[in-house]
Write a protein that holds these residues in place. Structure first.
Motif, short mmCIF file in Angstrom:
data_model
loop_
_atom_site.label_atom_id
_atom_site.label_comp_id
_atom_site.label_asym_id
_atom_site.label_seq_id
_atom_site.Cartn_x
_atom_site.Cartn_y
_atom_site.Cartn_z
N LEU A 231 0.11 -8.56 -4.10
CA LEU A 231 0.63 -9.45 -3.06
C LEU A 231 1.68 -8.75 -2.21
O LEU A 231 1.72 -8.92 -1.00
N GLY A 232 2.50 -7.89 -2.85
CA GLY A 232 3.54 -7.19 -2.10
C GLY A 232 2.96 -6.28 -1.03
O GLY A 232 3.41 -6.26 0.11
N MET A 233 1.91 -5.50 -1.40
CA MET A 233 1.29 -4.59 -0.45
C MET A 233 0.55 -5.35 0.64
O MET A 233 0.52 -4.94 1.80
N LYS A 234 -0.08 -6.48 0.28
CA LYS A 234 -0.75 -7.29 1.30
C LYS A 234 0.25 -7.81 2.32
O LYS A 234 0.00 -7.84 3.52
N ASN A 235 1.41 -8.21 1.81
CA ASN A 235 2.48 -8.71 2.69
C ASN A 235 2.96 -7.59 3.61
O ASN A 235 3.15 -7.81 4.81
N ILE A 236 3.14 -6.38 3.06
CA ILE A 236 3.58 -5.23 3.86
C ILE A 236 2.55 -4.89 4.92
O ILE A 236 2.88 -4.70 6.10
N ASN A 237 1.28 -4.82 4.53
CA ASN A 237 0.21 -4.50 5.48
C ASN A 237 0.11 -5.54 6.60
O ASN A 237 -0.16 -5.19 7.76
N SER A 238 0.32 -6.80 6.25
CA SER A 238 0.29 -7.86 7.27
C SER A 238 1.41 -7.67 8.28
O SER A 238 1.20 -7.78 9.49
N ARG A 239 2.59 -7.35 7.78
CA ARG A 239 3.73 -7.15 8.68
C ARG A 239 3.54 -5.90 9.55
O ARG A 239 3.91 -5.90 10.73
N ILE A 240 2.95 -4.84 8.98
CA ILE A 240 2.66 -3.64 9.75
C ILE A 240 1.71 -3.97 10.90
O ILE A 240 1.87 -3.49 12.03
N SER A 241 0.73 -4.82 10.62
CA SER A 241 -0.22 -5.23 11.66
C SER A 241 0.48 -6.01 12.75
O SER A 241 0.19 -5.81 13.95
N PHE A 242 1.42 -6.87 12.39
CA PHE A 242 2.13 -7.68 13.37
C PHE A 242 2.99 -6.84 14.31
O PHE A 242 3.22 -7.22 15.45
N ILE A 243 3.48 -5.70 13.82
CA ILE A 243 4.31 -4.84 14.69
C ILE A 243 3.49 -3.71 15.30
O ILE A 243 4.05 -2.74 15.82
N ASN A 244 2.15 -3.84 15.22
CA ASN A 244 1.23 -2.84 15.81
C ASN A 244 1.52 -1.43 15.30
O ASN A 244 1.55 -0.47 16.08
N GLY A 245 1.76 -1.33 14.02
CA GLY A 245 2.08 -0.03 13.42
C GLY A 245 0.98 0.48 12.52
O GLY A 245 -0.10 -0.12 12.40
N THR A 246 1.24 1.60 11.91
CA THR A 246 0.35 2.19 10.92
C THR A 246 1.17 2.49 9.68
O THR A 246 2.39 2.64 9.76
N ILE A 247 0.50 2.60 8.54
CA ILE A 247 1.21 2.89 7.30
C ILE A 247 0.38 3.81 6.42
O ILE A 247 -0.85 3.71 6.38
N ASN A 248 1.07 4.73 5.77
CA ASN A 248 0.42 5.63 4.82
C ASN A 248 1.28 5.68 3.56
O ASN A 248 2.48 5.95 3.62
N LEU A 249 0.66 5.39 2.43
CA LEU A 249 1.38 5.35 1.15
C LEU A 249 0.75 6.35 0.19
O LEU A 249 -0.47 6.43 0.07
N SER A 250 1.59 7.11 -0.48
CA SER A 250 1.10 8.05 -1.49
C SER A 250 2.02 8.02 -2.70
O SER A 250 3.23 7.88 -2.58
N SER A 251 1.41 8.14 -3.88
CA SER A 251 2.19 8.11 -5.12
C SER A 251 1.38 8.74 -6.25
O SER A 251 0.15 8.69 -6.24
N LYS A 252 2.10 9.32 -7.19
CA LYS A 252 1.49 9.88 -8.39
C LYS A 252 2.32 9.46 -9.59
O LYS A 252 3.53 9.17 -9.46
N ILE A 253 1.68 9.42 -10.74
CA ILE A 253 2.39 9.04 -11.96
C ILE A 253 3.58 9.98 -12.18
O ILE A 253 3.44 11.20 -12.14
N ASN A 254 4.75 9.37 -12.39
CA ASN A 254 6.01 10.09 -12.63
C ASN A 254 6.46 10.95 -11.44
O ASN A 254 7.30 11.83 -11.60
N LYS A 255 5.91 10.66 -10.24
CA LYS A 255 6.29 11.42 -9.04
C LYS A 255 6.86 10.51 -7.95
O LYS A 255 7.01 10.92 -6.81
N GLY A 256 7.18 9.27 -8.31
CA GLY A 256 7.74 8.37 -7.32
C GLY A 256 6.71 7.92 -6.29
O GLY A 256 5.50 8.08 -6.47
N ILE A 257 7.22 7.39 -5.19
CA ILE A 257 6.37 6.88 -4.12
C ILE A 257 6.89 7.36 -2.77
O ILE A 257 8.10 7.51 -2.58
N GLU A 258 5.98 7.65 -1.84
CA GLU A 258 6.33 8.01 -0.47
C GLU A 258 5.56 7.10 0.48
O GLU A 258 4.35 6.93 0.34
N VAL A 259 6.28 6.51 1.43
CA VAL A 259 5.67 5.62 2.41
C VAL A 259 6.10 6.06 3.81
O VAL A 259 7.28 6.30 4.05
#
Length: 263
Positions: A231-259
Motif C-alpha cells: 500500500l505504501g508503494m502504491k500511495n507513492i506511485n500515485s503521488r508521483i503520477s499526480f506531480i507528473n514525475g518519474t520514480i526509480n527504486l532499487s534495493s538489495k538485502i542488507n544494502k539499504g534502499i535508494e530512491v
C-alpha cells in the motif's frame, strides 16, 4: 490491315493488363492501409485501456490510503481525545459534589487541567499529521526540515538533508505530495528497514527537479515485483503520477534502499 489490327489488339491488351495491374496494386494498397490503420487503432485502444486501468489502480490506491488515514484519525480521536474528555467530564461532575475538601477540589481541578492539556496537545498532533502548519506557512523546505527534526528526535535515526533548489510556494498541492512521499519513505526506513541513517538530496538536473533518497537499512530484493506492491508503494506511485514525475527504486538485502524521483 491484318498487322494493324493485331498491333491494335496488342495495345489494347497491354492497356488492359496495365490497368488490371494498377487496379490490383491499388486494391492491395487499400487493403494494406486498411489493416495497418486497424492495427494502429487497436494499439491505441490497448494503450488507452492500459492508461485507464493504471489510472483506476492509482485512484484505488489513493482511496484505500484515504480510508486507512480516516480510520487512524478516528481511532486516535476515540482512543485518546474522547477518553480524556470523558474523564474531564466525570471530574467536572465530581466538582458539583457537596462537602468536598479543599484538597479534593484541588486534586480534581489539577486532573481536569492536566487531561485538557494532553487532549489539546494530541489534537494538535492529529491536525499536524493532516497538514503540517509549517508546510502551509513557510513552504516545502521548512516542512522537510521539521520532518527531519521529528524523526531525529526519536534518537534512533540520523537524517542528512540537503536542498539545492528553490521551491515555488504557490504550488502547494505538489509540495504536499512531495512531503507525503518523503514521509512514507522515512516511515518505511524506520519501521521496516530498521535504518540508522537517512540521506535526502534535492537537486536540479538540466531544468528537471530531482530528489535522491537513501537509507542504510536492511533493504529488500527490489527485483521481486511483490515487494513493490504494498500500500505504501502504491500511495507513492500515485503521488508521483499526480506531480507528473518519474520514480526509480532499487534495493538489495542488507544494502539499504535508494530512491530517485523527479517532479
Amino acid at each position: 490491315m491484318g498487322s494493324s489490327t493485331i498491333y491494335e489488339k496488342e495495345i489494347v491488351a497491354i492497356i488492359l493488363y496495365t490497368s488490371c495491374f494498377f487496379m490490383i496494386m491499388a486494391l492491395f494498397l487499400i487493403v494494406f492501409f486498411y489493416f495497418s490503420r486497424k492495427k494502429i487503432i487497436q494499439k491505441e485502444i490497448e494503450k488507452r485501456d492500459l492508461e485507464i486501468f493504471h489510472q483506476k489502480e492509482q485512484l484505488h490506491a489513493v482511496i484505500i490510503t484515504q480510508e486507512e488515514e480516516r480510520k487512524r484519525i478516528a481511532q486516535d480521536l476515540h482512543d485518546d481525545i474522547s477518553s480524556k474528555l470523558n474523564i474531564v467530564s466525570l471530574n467536572s461532575y465530581l466538582l458539583t459534589s457537596p462537602n468536598l475538601s479543599t484538597a479534593e477540589i484541588k486534586e480534581i481541578t489539577d486532573n481536569i487541567i492536566n487531561l485538557t492539556a494532553k487532549a489539546l496537545d494530541n489534537s494538535r498532533k492529529i491536525a499536524h499529521n493532516l497538514l503540517p502548519p509549517v508546510l502551509d506557512k513557510f513552504g516545502l523546505h521548512a516542512g522537510i526540515e521539521e520532518l527531519c527534526d521529528e524523526f531525529e528526535s526519536s534518537k534512533s535515526v540520523k537524517v542528512f538533508y540537503q536542498n539545492k533548489i528553490e521551491f515555488d510556494q504557490k504550488d502547494r498541492d505538489r509540495d504536499l505530495h512531495i512531503f507525503r512521499i518523503l514521509q512514507e519513505l522515512m516511515n518505511n526506513s524506520l519501521r521496516h528497514g530498521k535504518a540508522s541513517e537517512i540521506n535526502i538530496v534535492f537537486d536540479n538536473d538540466n531544468g528537471i527537479k530531482t530528489c535522491f533518497y537513501k537509507d542504510n537499512g536492511i533493504g529488500f530484493n527490489s527485483n521481486d515485483a511483490q515487494n513493490q506492491k504494498g500500500l505504501g508503494m502504491k500511495n507513492i506511485n500515485s503521488r508521483i503520477s499526480f506531480i507528473n514525475g518519474t520514480i526509480n527504486l532499487s534495493s538489495k538485502i542488507n544494502k539499504g534502499i535508494e530512491v530517485f524521483f523527479t517532479f
